[in-house]
Scaffold this motif. Sequence first.
Motif, PDB file in Angstrom:
ATOM      1  N   ALA A 123       0.830  -1.195   0.000  1.00 34.66           N
ATOM      2  CA  ALA A 123       0.000   0.000   0.000  1.00 34.66           C
ATOM      3  C   ALA A 123       0.865   1.246   0.000  1.00 34.66           C
ATOM      4  O   ALA A 123       1.882   1.310   0.692  1.00 34.66           O
ATOM      5  N   SER A 124       0.457   2.228  -0.765  1.00 40.38           N
ATOM      6  CA  SER A 124       1.123   3.516  -0.778  1.00 40.38           C
ATOM      7  C   SER A 124       0.076   4.611  -0.741  1.00 40.38           C
ATOM      8  O   SER A 124      -1.082   4.394  -1.089  1.00 40.38           O
ATOM      9  N   GLY A 125       0.494   5.790  -0.322  1.00 43.24           N
ATOM     10  CA  GLY A 125      -0.424   6.904  -0.233  1.00 43.24           C
ATOM     11  C   GLY A 125      -1.288   6.901   1.018  1.00 43.24           C
ATOM     12  O   GLY A 125      -2.318   7.561   1.054  1.00 43.24           O
ATOM     13  N   ARG A 126      -0.875   6.177   2.040  1.00 35.80           N
ATOM     14  CA  ARG A 126      -1.623   6.099   3.292  1.00 35.80           C
ATOM     15  C   ARG A 126      -1.683   7.460   3.967  1.00 35.80           C
ATOM     16  O   ARG A 126      -0.652   8.118   4.148  1.00 35.80           O
ATOM     17  N   THR A 127      -2.880   7.862   4.365  1.00 39.94           N
ATOM     18  CA  THR A 127      -3.075   9.159   5.008  1.00 39.94           C
ATOM     19  C   THR A 127      -3.816   9.080   6.331  1.00 39.94           C
ATOM     20  O   THR A 127      -3.876  10.063   7.050  1.00 39.94           O
ATOM     21  N   ILE A 128      -4.389   7.941   6.655  1.00 35.52           N
ATOM     22  CA  ILE A 128      -5.124   7.759   7.896  1.00 35.52           C
ATOM     23  C   ILE A 128      -4.630   6.519   8.614  1.00 35.52           C
ATOM     24  O   ILE A 128      -4.026   5.632   8.006  1.00 35.52           O
TER      25      ILE A 128
END
Length: 126
Positions: free
Chosen positions: A24-29
């Motif tokens: 996973a990439s772009g995790r923000t939470i």
Amino acid sequence: QVQLVESGGGLVQAGDSLRLSCAASGRTISTYAMAWFRQAPGKEREFVAGINWNSGTTSYAASVKGRFTISRDNGKNMLGLQMNSLKPEDTAVYYCGRGGMMYGSIWEDSRRYDYWGQGTQVTVSS
């Protein structure tokens, strides 16, 4: 945005083991869940296993409980699925998905997952 990429699929014989991974990439939470679904030809997408990221609580489909184990690697943002004692009926494209925190019966509702990978093929021969 979140990008998910599955890997680890392949062709194996019944009784063998296989490990799938989802990067996973772009995790923000931090409060979210990730899950594995699978879809065989001519069938609907089916929930396999899921994990709430923070708490580590898990859920498994009855068909895989005791054979499959879902895991997480927080540092690498990786989701794993260890599949043991594979059966021909496990043959499907396996997808990872991300959604909000899950509980009870909502785990299996694919509509609650807002990001999906492209899938990895698992084929189990007799």
